[in-house]
Design an enzyme around this catalytic site. Structure first.
Site, short mmCIF file in Angstrom:
data_model
loop_
_atom_site.label_atom_id
_atom_site.label_comp_id
_atom_site.label_asym_id
_atom_site.label_seq_id
_atom_site.Cartn_x
_atom_site.Cartn_y
_atom_site.Cartn_z
N MET A 111 0.82 -1.20 0.00
CA MET A 111 0.00 0.00 0.00
C MET A 111 0.86 1.27 0.00
O MET A 111 2.07 1.23 0.25
CB MET A 111 -0.93 0.01 1.22
CG MET A 111 -1.94 -1.12 1.22
SD MET A 111 -3.08 -1.09 2.63
CE MET A 111 -4.04 0.39 2.26
N HIS A 112 0.20 2.38 -0.28
CA HIS A 112 0.71 3.74 -0.08
C HIS A 112 1.71 4.24 -1.13
O HIS A 112 1.98 5.44 -1.18
CB HIS A 112 1.38 3.90 1.30
CG HIS A 112 0.60 3.37 2.45
ND1 HIS A 112 -0.71 3.74 2.68
CD2 HIS A 112 0.92 2.48 3.42
CE1 HIS A 112 -1.15 3.12 3.78
NE2 HIS A 112 -0.17 2.35 4.22
N ASP A 146 -2.73 -4.76 0.53
CA ASP A 146 -2.28 -6.05 1.05
C ASP A 146 -2.94 -6.43 2.37
O ASP A 146 -3.30 -7.60 2.57
CB ASP A 146 -0.76 -6.11 1.16
CG ASP A 146 -0.15 -4.96 1.96
OD1 ASP A 146 -0.90 -4.10 2.48
OD2 ASP A 146 1.09 -4.91 2.05
#
Length: 491
Positions: free
Chosen positions: A81-82, A240
């Site tokens: 992520m991110h 995830d």
């Protein structure tokens, strides 16, 4: 019917194939090039390398599936992520992606707090500004590489870049979008107010979907490169942690997972967006439509064990290290580890604090250091359970995932430190498997994720806390909680 799930992780991409009963029938992985660390706290990866690995993983997973082979009815995507992927008007990558563990953006966090206000930002997005989040990475590029920022026309996260290459569509799910700091998590839509304040045009952002919703279809070009069939539906998937929670059956309020990978995550499903006024927990949309989740993150969980082995015990296996540590009593006879190798998220929101061993004496052996690391990571994850209790978030059951679920010692340590029975699944297949189940829902094979998980997930073992360990861990946790305030002063 077969369903494919794919996980664009940090170290590599994994693709799995599940059958109509939710059983995993094949899988394959392709490694990524190591992420670049040009300066301390920086971490970058090339999106083109993710696409290369995605193609390899899909081709290999399809080849490994048994005969007679069935066509893939749908697929879903998950991943780290991110990360901030920036494309120009032609869909070309403008620069390497700043990924989740890149922590260079504290000045951008400070700017957001000044521009919008700390409390107001939590009201708008359910989360505070953290260096890990996508928006802060875009703002860093705006400040330091304005010539690149001026060319941006599309912004997405890592797995959504793989989707773009597979389908030609720009799309994201609500769970992943929650970690960008640009989503109105309460209402499951982009926050026009935050985007405007940050100078991010809404037209840069992909369309938002619920996780099991079909959002794209495999293109003819991608079909030729992967062996998938053109027109195969692709569901939105999840980040995830959201996908991993689906793969573990963490769907309804009260269900909780504690997953130890490179980082460590405690994840709880909630019926409404529970906001921590201090921003110590992440509050995101769940991959289950109409639900949310809260999440606490330890930055260096499995990474702590990996660092210990590579730094002091090179050539020794994890199994050998834990076998020796099993002979050390609970509490490691006063030796403690603060796992802040990369700073810490929950509950401290401090990217600058650093790790330490404390309480070292002449009686401590190498096995004590191993056990202290395992216990220190568990104590750090317990901090999230402490916040759950403070905020009234129910915990009716805990399932373990990742590397922390595979070793018997770390399982027992977690049960003792959390003070709660923990469950191990028959097959904990991770986020790619969770996305295969989402694909089955998107294809109409299962009505919803509850039905899919009831069919596919089975508990293998329930581990009760050892009564003899509980008092040692209560005392150890109380002592361990004093470490952060002390370390914070050593700047």
């Amino acid at each position: 019917m077969w369903f494919l799930g794919m996980d664009v992780g940090t170290g590599g991409t994994r693709a799995v194939v599940a059958d109509e009963n939710g059983r995993l029938i094949s899988g394959a992985a392709a490694e990524h090039a190591p992420f670049r660390v040009d300066h301390p706290g920086w971490a970058e990866q090339d999106p083109e390398d993710w696409w290369r690995a995605a193609k390899e993983a899909i081709v290999s997973a399809l080849a490994a599936a048994p005969e007679p082979k069935q066509p893939i009815a749908a697929l879903g995507l998950t991943g780290q992520m991110h990360g901030a992927v920036m494309l120009d008007e032609n869909g070309a990558v403008l620069r390497p992606s700043l990924i989740w563990c890149d922590t260079r953006t504290q000045p951008e966090c400070d700017w957001l707090n000044e521009k919008i206000g700390y409390e107001k930002l939590i009201e708008l997005t359910c989360n505070p500004a953290l260096p890990n989040f996508t928006l802060t990475k875009l703002l860093w590029v705006k400040t330091h590489q304005p010539e690149i920022f001026a060319k941006i026309r599309h912004v997405m996260c890592p797995k959504d870049y793989a989707r773009y290459r597979l389908t030609g569509e720009f799309a994201i799910d609500v769970q992943e979008a929650s970690g960008t700091l640009l989503l109105d998590v309460t209402h499951r839509r982009w926050s026009a107010e935050v985007a405007e304040a940050a100078g991010i045009p809404l037209e840069w952002l992909p369309k938002v979907y619920e996780s099991p919703e079909v959002c794209a279809r495999i293109s003819g070009e991608a079909a030729g490169l992967t062996g998938l069939i053109a027109g195969t539906p692709v569901v939105a998937g999840a980040g995830d942690q959201g996908a991993g929670a689906v793969g573990m059956g963490i769907l309804q309020p009260g269900s909780v997972s504690a997953t130890i990978g490179t980082s460590g995550v405690v994840f709880a499903a909630t019926a409404s967006p529970t906001k921590d006024p201090k921003g110590r927990l992440h509050t995101f949309c769940h991959a289950v439509p109409g639900l949310w989740h809260v999440m606490g993150v330890t930055q260096s969980a499995g990474l702590s064990f990996n660092w210990l082995r590579n730094t002091f015990f090179a050539g020794q296996s994890y199994d050998a290290l834990t076998a020796a540590a099993e002979k050390v009593p609970a509490g490691s006879q006063g030796l403690e580890w603060a796992p802040y190798l990369l700073g810490e998220r929950t509950p401290h929101l401090d990217p600058e604090v650093r790790a330490a061993f404390t309480g070292i004496s002449t009686t401590h052996t190498p096995a004590h250091f191993t056990r202290a690391v395992l216990e220190g990571v568990a104590y750090s994850l317990r901090d999230t359970f402490t916040l759950f209790a403070e905020l009234g978030i129910p915990v009716s059951g805990i399932r373990l995932g990742g590397g922390g679920a595979r070793g018997s010692l770390w399982r027992r340590i977690q049960a003792g430190v959390y003070g709660h029975a923990v469950e191990i699944l028959t097959a904990e297949e991770g986020g790619a498997f969770g996305c295969a189940l989402m694909a089955g829902v998107g294809a109409g094979h299962w009505t919803n994720l509850d039905e899919a998980c009831a069919r596919a997930i089975e508990v293998a073992e329930r581990i009760e806390p050892n009564p003899a360990d509980l008092s040692a861990y209560e005392a150890g946790y109380a002592r361990w909680r004093k470490l952060y305030p002390a370390l914070k002063t050593l700047r």
